[in-house]
Motif scaffolding. Sequence first.
Motif, PDB file in Angstrom:
ATOM      1  N   PRO A 177       0.845  -1.201   0.000  1.00 27.29           N
ATOM      2  CA  PRO A 177       0.000   0.000   0.000  1.00 27.29           C
ATOM      3  C   PRO A 177       0.883   1.255   0.000  1.00 27.29           C
ATOM      4  O   PRO A 177       2.077   1.191   0.269  1.00 27.29           O
ATOM      5  N   VAL A 320      -8.358   7.270   8.956  1.00 29.87           N
ATOM      6  CA  VAL A 320      -8.541   6.957   7.544  1.00 29.87           C
ATOM      7  C   VAL A 320      -9.688   5.960   7.439  1.00 29.87           C
ATOM      8  O   VAL A 320      -9.610   4.854   7.971  1.00 29.87           O
ATOM      9  N   LEU A 322     -11.794   3.182   5.829  1.00 27.19           N
ATOM     10  CA  LEU A 322     -11.467   2.112   4.901  1.00 27.19           C
ATOM     11  C   LEU A 322     -12.723   1.607   4.202  1.00 27.19           C
ATOM     12  O   LEU A 322     -13.620   1.055   4.846  1.00 27.19           O
ATOM     13  N   PHE A 329      -4.508  -1.914   5.673  1.00 25.05           N
ATOM     14  CA  PHE A 329      -4.201  -1.303   4.388  1.00 25.05           C
ATOM     15  C   PHE A 329      -4.035  -2.406   3.348  1.00 25.05           C
ATOM     16  O   PHE A 329      -3.406  -3.429   3.600  1.00 25.05           O
ATOM     17  N   TYR A 333      -3.431  -0.224  -3.153  1.00 23.58           N
ATOM     18  CA  TYR A 333      -4.302   0.925  -2.920  1.00 23.58           C
ATOM     19  C   TYR A 333      -3.484   2.022  -2.245  1.00 23.58           C
ATOM     20  O   TYR A 333      -2.442   1.764  -1.633  1.00 23.58           O
ATOM     21  N   TYR A 335      -3.620   5.522   0.367  1.00 25.79           N
ATOM     22  CA  TYR A 335      -4.331   6.154   1.473  1.00 25.79           C
ATOM     23  C   TYR A 335      -3.788   7.574   1.579  1.00 25.79           C
ATOM     24  O   TYR A 335      -2.607   7.780   1.859  1.00 25.79           O
ATOM     25  N   GLN A 352      -9.245   6.607   1.612  1.00 22.88           N
ATOM     26  CA  GLN A 352      -8.735   5.489   0.816  1.00 22.88           C
ATOM     27  C   GLN A 352      -9.230   5.648  -0.602  1.00 22.88           C
ATOM     28  O   GLN A 352     -10.381   6.023  -0.825  1.00 22.88           O
TER      29      GLN A 352
END
Length: 374
Positions: A177, A320, A322, A329, A333, A335, A352
């Motif tokens: 990630p 964050v 999700l 994570f 992807y 973040y 995200q």
Amino acid sequence: MKKRYIMKQWIYIMAIFAVQALTMQSCKEEVPEASKPVELHSRVSPQGEAAKAVLYFWDSDTFQNNWLKGGGTDASPIFGPVSLQNEIDYYRHDGGRVLTVGMEYPSNETEYVYATGYAPEDALSISSDYKTLTVNADHMDGKTDFLCCDGNEDHKGSANDPFTKEEHELKFRHMTPRIRFVGKRDPVTYGVISVNNVKVTLHADNLYVPQSFGYYSNNNDKQQTYVAQDFQPITESITLEQETTNYIPANDNGLSLASCYVFCGGMPDGYAPFADAPAGSGAETVTLTMDIEADYSWYITDGNPVLFESPRWEKKTVEVQLEHGGNCFYPGYEYVVYITFKRESVILQGVQQNWDDGGIHYLPVAPPDNNNNY
């Protein structure tokens, strides 16, 4: 006598030409058709850090019937390692540059060879059976974007269907990630306060880096990649400095500041590299803690901004949310943490999103040339 002599000379000369013609014909028949060198294009998809890569090439039988089906001890490439002289994206198909590999296609024009690889070259070491990529110790700091050129049907070439076709371009995918920090400014600072030289110190809370990546093949034996394993917790904070000295522009897009590549909580349960992340409830969150500092300058109409202070905010937290991947994570992807600078404080927002080329993922590095950027 003179005529007879001239005739003999003429016959002699014609005989020489005939012998030469036969010799040339014989040589022509013995010389094989010119072989075709392997050339290719490559790219990081989606785009990421610049990196040099290593490639390996496999014959069709070994690749199809061995490597994709578990990669036994006798699964060995026919050529490699090949080191890219430049970064992966230097050879993009839309750029027109090719990498000349140093090998030739099989004489059978329809026989394919397949390519696999990894990057960065100086960050990973491959095992003798080609099934494990070990992370070199000096790249376990969370700042390395690890990439894999998967073994699949697209990464192939033959003499009459070469690697240089667009559909055979070698694509490198991200194996971790990414956390990316984006700087923005509150409108109250426009035309008054300029902000640059941002530094983010990410606290090492529940953050991990892989010590190695292991062989993985999907159930249909159609693709092969490497998956992060043997996680090591980050024990010290990760300090990220703004990648340019540009000022954060006065607009809603902001400026991409810096990135790191870490797992939060390790690998998600049931991770499948070739499938999209499972949809979540949207209720899961991950909390990041960080210290932030920046240079504040007064906006000057007829000159460069003048520095007047460098504020620092400690132990700022952001949640964050999700949308995919449970409470971890998810590899591949990103973040994004938006840092909005106000006059005496900062506001954080974490989201995200898919790690895609284009769109909000690529914010302008240099602000347009107008007064509002300060």
